[in-house]
Each structure stands twice: as C-alpha cells, then as structure tokens.
Design a protein around this motif. Structure first.
Motif, short mmCIF file in Angstrom:
data_model
loop_
_atom_site.label_atom_id
_atom_site.label_comp_id
_atom_site.label_asym_id
_atom_site.label_seq_id
_atom_site.Cartn_x
_atom_site.Cartn_y
_atom_site.Cartn_z
N ARG A 41 0.85 -1.19 0.00
CA ARG A 41 0.00 0.00 0.00
C ARG A 41 0.89 1.24 0.00
O ARG A 41 1.64 1.47 0.95
N GLY A 42 0.82 2.02 -1.07
CA GLY A 42 1.62 3.23 -1.16
C GLY A 42 3.08 2.90 -1.42
O GLY A 42 3.44 1.79 -1.80
N GLY A 43 3.93 3.89 -1.21
CA GLY A 43 5.35 3.69 -1.43
C GLY A 43 5.72 3.75 -2.90
O GLY A 43 4.92 4.10 -3.77
N GLU A 44 6.95 3.34 -3.19
CA GLU A 44 7.47 3.40 -4.55
C GLU A 44 6.75 2.39 -5.44
O GLU A 44 6.47 1.27 -5.03
N ARG A 45 6.45 2.79 -6.65
CA ARG A 45 5.74 1.93 -7.58
C ARG A 45 6.68 1.47 -8.70
O ARG A 45 7.76 2.03 -8.88
N TRP A 46 6.24 0.46 -9.44
CA TRP A 46 7.01 -0.10 -10.54
C TRP A 46 6.17 0.05 -11.81
O TRP A 46 5.17 -0.65 -11.98
N TYR A 47 6.56 0.98 -12.69
CA TYR A 47 5.84 1.23 -13.94
C TYR A 47 4.33 1.38 -13.71
O TYR A 47 3.52 0.88 -14.50
N GLY A 48 3.96 2.04 -12.63
CA GLY A 48 2.55 2.28 -12.34
C GLY A 48 1.89 1.20 -11.51
O GLY A 48 0.74 1.36 -11.09
N TYR A 55 -3.06 -13.56 -17.88
CA TYR A 55 -3.66 -13.80 -19.20
C TYR A 55 -3.11 -15.13 -19.68
O TYR A 55 -2.19 -15.71 -19.08
N PHE A 56 -3.64 -15.68 -20.78
CA PHE A 56 -3.25 -17.00 -21.24
C PHE A 56 -2.77 -17.05 -22.69
O PHE A 56 -2.11 -18.00 -23.08
N PHE A 57 -3.10 -16.04 -23.48
CA PHE A 57 -2.83 -16.10 -24.92
C PHE A 57 -2.10 -14.83 -25.32
O PHE A 57 -2.50 -13.71 -24.93
N HIS A 58 -1.03 -14.95 -26.12
CA HIS A 58 -0.17 -13.81 -26.39
C HIS A 58 -0.89 -12.63 -27.02
O HIS A 58 -0.56 -11.47 -26.76
N GLU A 59 -1.92 -12.88 -27.82
CA GLU A 59 -2.61 -11.77 -28.48
C GLU A 59 -3.52 -10.99 -27.53
O GLU A 59 -4.02 -9.93 -27.90
N GLU A 60 -3.71 -11.49 -26.33
CA GLU A 60 -4.50 -10.74 -25.35
C GLU A 60 -3.82 -9.43 -24.96
O GLU A 60 -4.48 -8.50 -24.49
N LEU A 61 -2.51 -9.34 -25.14
CA LEU A 61 -1.80 -8.12 -24.77
C LEU A 61 -1.58 -7.20 -25.96
O LEU A 61 -0.86 -6.21 -25.83
N ASP A 62 -2.18 -7.49 -27.10
CA ASP A 62 -2.14 -6.55 -28.21
C ASP A 62 -2.81 -5.26 -27.75
O ASP A 62 -3.99 -5.27 -27.38
N PRO A 63 -2.09 -4.13 -27.72
CA PRO A 63 -2.67 -2.90 -27.17
C PRO A 63 -3.78 -2.31 -28.03
O PRO A 63 -4.50 -1.42 -27.56
N HIS A 64 -3.95 -2.78 -29.26
CA HIS A 64 -4.94 -2.19 -30.16
C HIS A 64 -6.11 -3.13 -30.44
O HIS A 64 -7.27 -2.70 -30.42
N GLU A 123 -5.98 -5.04 -18.70
CA GLU A 123 -5.90 -3.74 -19.38
C GLU A 123 -4.66 -2.98 -18.94
O GLU A 123 -3.99 -2.32 -19.76
N ARG A 124 -4.31 -3.07 -17.69
CA ARG A 124 -3.09 -2.41 -17.20
C ARG A 124 -1.84 -3.02 -17.84
O ARG A 124 -0.88 -2.31 -18.16
N LEU A 125 -1.86 -4.33 -18.04
CA LEU A 125 -0.73 -4.97 -18.72
C LEU A 125 -0.63 -4.52 -20.18
O LEU A 125 0.47 -4.32 -20.71
N ARG A 126 -1.79 -4.34 -20.84
CA ARG A 126 -1.76 -3.82 -22.22
C ARG A 126 -1.19 -2.41 -22.23
O ARG A 126 -0.41 -2.06 -23.14
N ASP A 127 -1.53 -1.60 -21.25
CA ASP A 127 -0.96 -0.25 -21.16
C ASP A 127 0.54 -0.32 -20.94
O ASP A 127 1.30 0.49 -21.50
N LEU A 128 0.98 -1.27 -20.13
CA LEU A 128 2.41 -1.44 -19.89
C LEU A 128 3.14 -1.76 -21.19
O LEU A 128 4.20 -1.19 -21.48
N VAL A 129 2.57 -2.67 -21.97
CA VAL A 129 3.18 -3.01 -23.27
C VAL A 129 3.17 -1.82 -24.21
O VAL A 129 4.16 -1.53 -24.90
N ARG A 130 2.07 -1.10 -24.23
CA ARG A 130 1.95 0.04 -25.15
C ARG A 130 2.93 1.15 -24.79
O ARG A 130 3.55 1.76 -25.68
N LEU A 131 3.11 1.42 -23.51
CA LEU A 131 3.92 2.56 -23.08
C LEU A 131 5.39 2.21 -22.82
O LEU A 131 6.26 3.08 -22.94
#
Length: 310
Positions: free
Chosen positions: A160-167, A212-221, A248-256
């Motif tokens: 809870r709180g403190g330093e974060r890792w890529y959000g 997640y289970f399938f690689h295309e689940e992290l396609d950001p688009h 969705e947060r993992l997709r954002d991580l991949v996108r950014l």
C-alpha cells in the motif's frame, strides 16, 4: 543476472486451435507450456514458479485432482521437471535458495517438494486462500500434498503506497532476494495472484503468471483470446472484474514501455519459444559466462510464522 526459460511439463487439452490458436491436423491436441524461470543470482539460484514436480509425474493421483488431470491432460515426463532440467545445466536441487510463486495453483507449485531447502515467497492473500480450501474449485486447484515445504513459506501483504514499478504497486523487499526481483500483485485469477519482475542488464522481464493465457491478449490495439482459453479463464477466475482491469493495465504497460519491459504469461507456447530462442542467442553473443553460483552454504530457518497445512 542470468535467466533460463524452462517448460516444466506441457499440458495437452482438447480443442486444438480453439485452445492455443495454432494450426494443426484435426484431432491433435493443444499444447500449453508451464513456463518457469531459473535465475542465477549472487544469492544462489532462484526459481519463478516450478511447474509440475517429480511426485506429480510419478504419482499424479491423489496429488492432483482427477478433474484437472482429465481436463488439462499433462504430458508427464520426468526429464521436463525443473529439478531434472537444473541437473542438466550442472546444478543440483540444493542450489535453489529461493522460489518466487505467481500463485499456488497445482501447475505452478507442483515442484516445491523437489527443493526442500528453498524459501518460498508468495503473497499472503494467496497462502490464506489456498490453505482455507473454501470452495469446490479451490480444493481441486490448491493441492496441500504439494506443500511439504510449507514451513519455509515467506508471505507478503498487499503493498500500500510507497514506490511503484511502472505504475504497479509492488513488493520491493523480498527476504534474502536481490532488489532486482519483485512481486507485482495482479489479482483476479486468484485472490493473491502476482507477477514476478526480474531486472536484466537491458530490460525487465515480467512473468505475469495466469493474468492472461494467450499472447494476443496483450495486443494494445486489438486484443484477442481463443474461445477455449477465454472460457478457461472465466471458469478459473476468483475476481473477474479485477482480472480484466489488470489485463488492461498490462496492455498499457506493453503500449507505453515495450522497450523497457518484456511481459509474458505462464502457458503460451509462442511466447515461451520466442524467449527461449532469444535467450540462446544472448548466450551465444555473450563475451563470457557469469560467475559461478555459490552452491554450498545452508539456508537459515526463515523467520516467518508457519501456516498450518489443511
């Protein structure tokens, strides 16, 4: 740190392409890997998940649920267990000083018994839910017969709180482990599910477990999942809303941050094959090997409370 990618027993559920997305002759089952990491550190060897273990292979019943044996159809092979693959790399079971778990499902924690000297790092909520055995599904996915090393479990509350890792919130101090290894809570599949981040020289690896289970689940688009794995995820989830939020947060991580973080899950064979090939290329290009891992000192008893086995 040097990282090895291991597949610790392949599962072959029915469904073929509808499950793993790969074209194959009719009747050929799908192939889902159990992707684990072996990390060489100055503190000794670290495993991220274990896949299935020796006793799972030798005596699958009653260690494993007949329901999941029939559903997932593991292709048991003793040489694919983590301990046998370590031995082929020149190590022995006692060299594994720490195991960091994404969660305690049977196909991620089956090899704990093969490393009796290792501390096992897991989220507190995961340990509590696994021990409670509260539901029909919990009693089949969480298998106390795999937990002979339970006195060595080291549990961590949700940060809870403190330093974060890529959000993401993360556990930044794992007992006895270098700061380059982090637990990153990704709740949803289970109530204490986490990813495990490992920092290499040029980027981070994030083992996202069953977030997640399938690689295309992290396609950001245009994210996509096969029908079979989509149904399996829905069946196994403990909190569907949080699971979808964390995907969705993992997709954002991949996108950014795709240049800084490589995300992969536990069961996708495409991701595993790519990472295994990249690892071989990296080893080929490396000017020299790493310093040998220290293998002899014994671990002190971990100063953590014992969770009674059910």
């Amino acid at each position: 740190m040097r990282v090895h990618h291991l597949n610790c027993v392949t599962m072959c559920p029915l469904g073929g392409r509808l499950m793993d997305g790969r074209r194959r002759p009719k009747g050929v089952p799908a192939a889902l890997v159990c992707h684990t990491l072996l990390v060489e550190t100055e503190q000794g060897l670290v495993l991220v998940d274990t896949g299935f273990g020796l006793e799972d292979v030798r005596n699958p019943r009653p260690r494993l649920s007949p329901f999941f044996l029939k559903l997932n159809r593991p292709r048991f092979n003793e040489e694919m267990t983590a301990v046998r693959q370590l031995e082929r790399l020149g190590f022995k079971a006692g060299d594994v000083r720490h195991i960091v778990l994404t969660h305690l499902d049977f196909d991620h924690a089956g090899g704990l018994d093969d490393f009796p000297a290792a501390r096992v790092h897991v989220m507190a909520a995961e340990a509590e839910a696994a021990v409670a055995q509260a539901t029909w599904l919990d009693r089949r996915r969480f298998r106390p017969r795999q937990w002979s090393t339970q006195p060595h479990w080291v549990t961590y509350p949700m940060p809870r709180g403190g330093e974060r890792w890529y959000g993401f919130e993360c556990v930044r101090e794992l007992a006895g482990l270098p700061p380059e290894i982090l637990l990153v809570p990704l709740v949803g599949h289970t109530l204490g599910h986490a990813g495990v981040a490992v920092q290499l020289a040029d980027k981070w690896l994030l083992h996202a477990g069953d977030a997640y289970f399938f690689h295309e689940e992290l396609d950001p688009h245009q994210p996509r999942c096969t029908p079979g794995l989509r149904a399996y995820q829905a069946f196994m989830q403990k909190d569907g809303r949080l699971r979808r939020i964390n995907q969705e947060r993992l997709r954002d991580l991949v996108r950014l941050h795709d240049q800084d973080v490589r995300v992969f899950c536990a069961h996708d064979a495409v991701e595993f094959e790519r990472l295994e090939e990249e690892s071989r290329i990296r080893e080929t290009l490396a000017p020299s090997g790493p310093a040998p891992v220290e293998r002899t000192p014994e671990l002190p008893e971990p100063p953590v409370p014992h969770i009674p086995t059910v």
